[in-house]
Write a protein that holds these residues in place. Structure first.
Motif, short mmCIF file in Angstrom:
data_model
loop_
_atom_site.label_atom_id
_atom_site.label_comp_id
_atom_site.label_asym_id
_atom_site.label_seq_id
_atom_site.Cartn_x
_atom_site.Cartn_y
_atom_site.Cartn_z
N UNK A 1 7.30 9.04 0.98
CA UNK A 1 7.24 8.07 2.08
C UNK A 1 8.46 7.14 2.00
N UNK A 2 9.22 6.98 3.08
CA UNK A 2 10.37 6.08 3.05
C UNK A 2 9.93 4.63 2.83
N UNK A 3 10.83 3.79 2.34
CA UNK A 3 10.50 2.37 2.19
C UNK A 3 10.31 1.72 3.56
N UNK A 4 9.81 0.49 3.61
CA UNK A 4 9.68 -0.20 4.90
C UNK A 4 11.00 -0.18 5.66
N UNK A 5 10.90 -0.14 6.98
CA UNK A 5 12.08 0.04 7.82
C UNK A 5 13.19 -0.98 7.56
N UNK A 6 12.93 -2.27 7.50
CA UNK A 6 14.04 -3.21 7.27
C UNK A 6 14.79 -2.92 5.97
N UNK A 7 14.05 -2.60 4.91
CA UNK A 7 14.69 -2.31 3.63
C UNK A 7 15.50 -1.02 3.71
N UNK A 8 14.95 -0.02 4.37
CA UNK A 8 15.65 1.26 4.49
C UNK A 8 16.96 1.09 5.26
N UNK A 9 16.93 0.35 6.36
CA UNK A 9 18.13 0.15 7.15
C UNK A 9 19.18 -0.64 6.37
N UNK A 10 18.75 -1.62 5.61
CA UNK A 10 19.70 -2.38 4.80
C UNK A 10 20.36 -1.49 3.74
#
Length: 200
Positions: A1-10
Protein backbone atom coordinates in the motif's frame (compact mmCIF):
# COMPACT_ATOMS: atom_id res chain seq x y z
CA UNK A 1 0.00 0.00 0.00
CA UNK A 2 1.48 3.40 -0.95
CA UNK A 3 2.03 5.99 1.79
CA UNK A 4 -0.55 8.77 2.28
CA UNK A 5 -0.86 10.93 -0.82
CA UNK A 6 0.79 14.13 0.50
CA UNK A 7 3.84 12.17 1.69
CA UNK A 8 4.06 10.20 -1.55
CA UNK A 9 3.94 13.34 -3.69
CA UNK A 10 6.61 15.03 -1.57
CA UNK A 11 8.85 11.97 -1.93
CA UNK A 12 8.44 11.53 -5.69
CA UNK A 13 7.82 15.02 -7.11
CA UNK A 14 10.46 16.33 -9.54
CA UNK A 15 10.42 20.16 -9.74
CA UNK A 16 11.33 19.93 -13.45
CA UNK A 17 8.01 18.20 -14.20
CA UNK A 18 6.03 20.27 -16.69
CA UNK A 19 2.61 19.49 -15.20
CA UNK A 20 2.01 21.93 -12.37
CA UNK A 21 1.77 20.89 -8.71
CA UNK A 22 -1.96 21.71 -8.55
CA UNK A 23 -2.63 19.65 -11.69
CA UNK A 24 -0.59 16.77 -10.26
CA UNK A 25 -2.64 16.92 -7.05
CA UNK A 26 -5.86 16.63 -9.08
CA UNK A 27 -4.70 13.64 -11.15
CA UNK A 28 -3.13 11.92 -8.14
CA UNK A 29 -6.24 12.40 -5.99
CA UNK A 30 -8.42 10.77 -8.63
CA UNK A 31 -6.04 7.83 -9.10
CA UNK A 32 -5.96 7.24 -5.35
CA UNK A 33 -9.76 7.58 -5.16
CA UNK A 34 -10.03 4.63 -7.56
CA UNK A 35 -7.56 2.52 -5.52
CA UNK A 36 -6.87 -0.20 -4.76
CA UNK A 37 -6.47 -1.75 -8.16
CA UNK A 38 -6.90 1.40 -10.27
CA UNK A 39 -6.23 1.05 -14.00
CA UNK A 40 -4.23 4.12 -15.05
CA UNK A 41 -3.23 4.78 -18.68
CA UNK A 42 -0.56 7.43 -19.29
CA UNK A 43 0.36 8.73 -22.75
CA UNK A 44 3.91 10.09 -22.47
CA UNK A 45 6.99 9.28 -20.40
CA UNK A 46 8.84 11.99 -18.52
CA UNK A 47 10.16 13.18 -15.19
CA UNK A 48 6.77 12.52 -13.59
CA UNK A 49 6.62 8.84 -14.64
CA UNK A 50 8.20 7.38 -11.46
CA UNK A 51 5.70 9.40 -9.44
CA UNK A 52 2.73 7.96 -11.37
CA UNK A 53 4.17 4.45 -11.10
CA UNK A 54 4.62 4.72 -7.34
CA UNK A 55 1.28 6.44 -6.85
CA UNK A 56 -0.57 3.47 -8.35
CA UNK A 57 1.64 0.72 -6.92
CA UNK A 58 -1.39 -1.32 -5.90
CA UNK A 59 -3.01 -0.98 -9.33
CA UNK A 60 -2.11 -1.24 -13.01
CA UNK A 61 -0.25 1.58 -14.76
CA UNK A 62 0.52 1.45 -18.46
CA UNK A 63 2.71 4.04 -20.22
CA UNK A 64 2.55 4.69 -23.98
CA UNK A 65 5.55 6.43 -25.58
CA UNK A 66 6.89 7.04 -29.08
CA UNK A 67 10.47 8.19 -28.39
CA UNK A 68 12.94 5.28 -28.07
CA UNK A 69 15.33 7.32 -25.90
CA UNK A 70 12.55 8.04 -23.39
CA UNK A 71 11.55 4.38 -23.36
CA UNK A 72 15.13 3.25 -22.71
CA UNK A 73 15.61 5.78 -19.90
CA UNK A 74 12.33 4.81 -18.29
CA UNK A 75 13.11 1.09 -18.44
CA UNK A 76 16.38 1.75 -16.64
CA UNK A 77 14.76 3.94 -14.00
CA UNK A 78 11.60 1.82 -13.62
CA UNK A 79 12.40 -1.80 -14.60
CA UNK A 80 9.00 -2.95 -13.38
CA UNK A 81 7.02 -0.42 -15.45
CA UNK A 82 4.77 -1.56 -18.28
CA UNK A 83 5.56 0.48 -21.41
CA UNK A 84 4.03 0.22 -24.87
CA UNK A 85 5.95 1.75 -27.77
CA UNK A 86 3.68 3.58 -30.22
CA UNK A 87 4.36 5.07 -33.64
CA UNK A 88 2.65 8.43 -34.15
CA UNK A 89 4.74 9.48 -37.15
CA UNK A 90 1.74 9.44 -39.50
CA UNK A 91 -0.03 12.17 -37.53
CA UNK A 92 1.97 15.38 -37.27
CA UNK A 93 0.46 18.38 -35.53
CA UNK A 94 -0.18 20.13 -38.84
CA UNK A 95 -1.25 17.00 -40.75
CA UNK A 96 -3.75 15.95 -38.08
CA UNK A 97 -6.26 18.59 -39.15
CA UNK A 98 -6.45 17.13 -42.67
CA UNK A 99 -6.57 13.49 -41.61
CA UNK A 100 -9.72 11.62 -42.61
CA UNK A 101 -11.65 9.51 -40.08
CA UNK A 102 -10.86 6.43 -42.19
CA UNK A 103 -7.12 7.14 -42.08
CA UNK A 104 -7.31 7.65 -38.33
CA UNK A 105 -9.23 4.41 -37.83
CA UNK A 106 -6.59 2.57 -39.88
CA UNK A 107 -3.93 3.28 -37.20
CA UNK A 108 -4.04 0.13 -35.12
CA UNK A 109 -4.39 0.54 -31.37
CA UNK A 110 -2.02 -1.72 -29.39
CA UNK A 111 -3.80 -4.67 -27.83
CA UNK A 112 -2.39 -3.81 -24.40
CA UNK A 113 -4.56 -0.68 -24.32
CA UNK A 114 -7.85 -2.49 -24.73
CA UNK A 115 -10.17 -2.80 -21.75
CA UNK A 116 -11.65 -0.46 -19.18
CA UNK A 117 -9.52 2.31 -17.66
CA UNK A 118 -10.25 4.30 -14.51
CA UNK A 119 -7.97 7.24 -15.32
CA UNK A 120 -6.31 8.34 -18.57
CA UNK A 121 -3.65 11.07 -18.71
CA UNK A 122 -2.78 12.38 -22.19
CA UNK A 123 0.58 14.13 -21.88
CA UNK A 124 2.31 12.90 -25.03
CA UNK A 125 3.60 12.98 -27.64
CA UNK A 126 5.19 16.39 -27.16
CA UNK A 127 3.51 18.14 -30.11
CA UNK A 128 5.35 21.43 -29.81
CA UNK A 129 5.98 22.14 -33.51
CA UNK A 130 3.86 21.66 -36.67
CA UNK A 131 6.03 18.77 -37.88
CA UNK A 132 6.08 16.94 -34.53
CA UNK A 133 3.83 13.96 -33.89
CA UNK A 134 0.60 15.31 -32.43
CA UNK A 135 -1.87 13.98 -29.88
CA UNK A 136 -4.69 13.16 -32.27
CA UNK A 137 -4.04 9.40 -32.01
CA UNK A 138 -3.96 9.28 -28.17
CA UNK A 139 -7.14 11.36 -28.10
CA UNK A 140 -8.86 9.09 -30.63
CA UNK A 141 -7.80 5.91 -28.83
CA UNK A 142 -8.95 7.37 -25.51
CA UNK A 143 -12.36 8.19 -27.00
CA UNK A 144 -12.75 4.49 -27.83
CA UNK A 145 -11.49 3.27 -24.46
CA UNK A 146 -13.20 5.61 -22.01
CA UNK A 147 -16.36 4.65 -20.18
CA UNK A 148 -18.75 6.77 -18.14
CA UNK A 149 -16.64 6.23 -15.00
CA UNK A 150 -13.30 7.10 -16.68
CA UNK A 151 -11.55 10.31 -15.69
CA UNK A 152 -9.63 11.78 -18.64
CA UNK A 153 -6.95 14.47 -18.25
CA UNK A 154 -5.61 16.24 -21.37
CA UNK A 155 -2.53 18.36 -20.73
CA UNK A 156 -1.82 21.44 -22.86
CA UNK A 157 -5.54 21.89 -23.53
CA UNK A 158 -4.78 25.54 -24.35
CA UNK A 159 -3.02 24.48 -27.57
CA UNK A 160 -4.97 24.43 -30.84
CA UNK A 161 -4.73 20.70 -31.62
CA UNK A 162 -5.43 19.51 -28.07
CA UNK A 163 -8.44 21.80 -27.68
CA UNK A 164 -9.92 21.04 -31.11
CA UNK A 165 -9.70 17.27 -30.91
CA UNK A 166 -10.41 17.01 -27.18
CA UNK A 167 -13.62 18.96 -27.76
CA UNK A 168 -14.47 16.73 -30.71
CA UNK A 169 -13.51 13.35 -29.24
CA UNK A 170 -13.50 13.68 -25.44
CA UNK A 171 -16.26 16.26 -24.85
CA UNK A 172 -18.62 15.15 -27.64
CA UNK A 173 -21.35 13.99 -25.21
CA UNK A 174 -21.32 17.12 -23.03
CA UNK A 175 -19.78 15.49 -19.93
CA UNK A 176 -18.98 17.42 -16.75
CA UNK A 177 -15.55 18.96 -17.32
CA UNK A 178 -13.15 21.34 -15.63
CA UNK A 179 -10.15 23.29 -16.86
CA UNK A 180 -7.21 23.19 -14.46
CA UNK A 181 -4.94 26.22 -14.69
CA UNK A 182 -1.17 25.89 -14.58
CA UNK A 183 -0.16 28.13 -11.69
CA UNK A 184 3.33 28.78 -13.09
CA UNK A 185 2.54 29.39 -16.78
CA UNK A 186 -0.27 31.82 -17.51
CA UNK A 187 -2.73 30.51 -20.08
CA UNK A 188 -1.58 26.87 -19.88
CA UNK A 189 -4.42 24.54 -18.93
CA UNK A 190 -5.35 20.90 -18.49
CA UNK A 191 -8.78 19.52 -19.40
CA UNK A 192 -10.41 17.19 -16.88
CA UNK A 193 -13.32 15.09 -18.13
CA UNK A 194 -14.87 14.06 -14.84
CA UNK A 195 -15.72 10.37 -14.58
CA UNK A 196 -18.97 9.46 -12.87
CA UNK A 197 -19.45 6.42 -10.66
CA UNK A 198 -22.82 7.46 -9.27
CA UNK A 199 -26.06 6.91 -11.18
CA UNK A 200 -27.38 9.85 -13.26
Amino acid sequence: MPPPLPALLRETYDPATQISPAQIEAVASIVRARAPGARFLVFGLGRDSPMWQRLNADGETLFVEDKPAYVEAARQAMPQARIVVADYAATTVLGSFAMSPAALDAIAMPEELRGSWDVVLIDGPAGYWPGDPGRLVPLAWTSRLMARHTHVFVDDYNRVLERHFADLLIRFDNPPCAELAHEREAGKTMLWRIGRSLPP
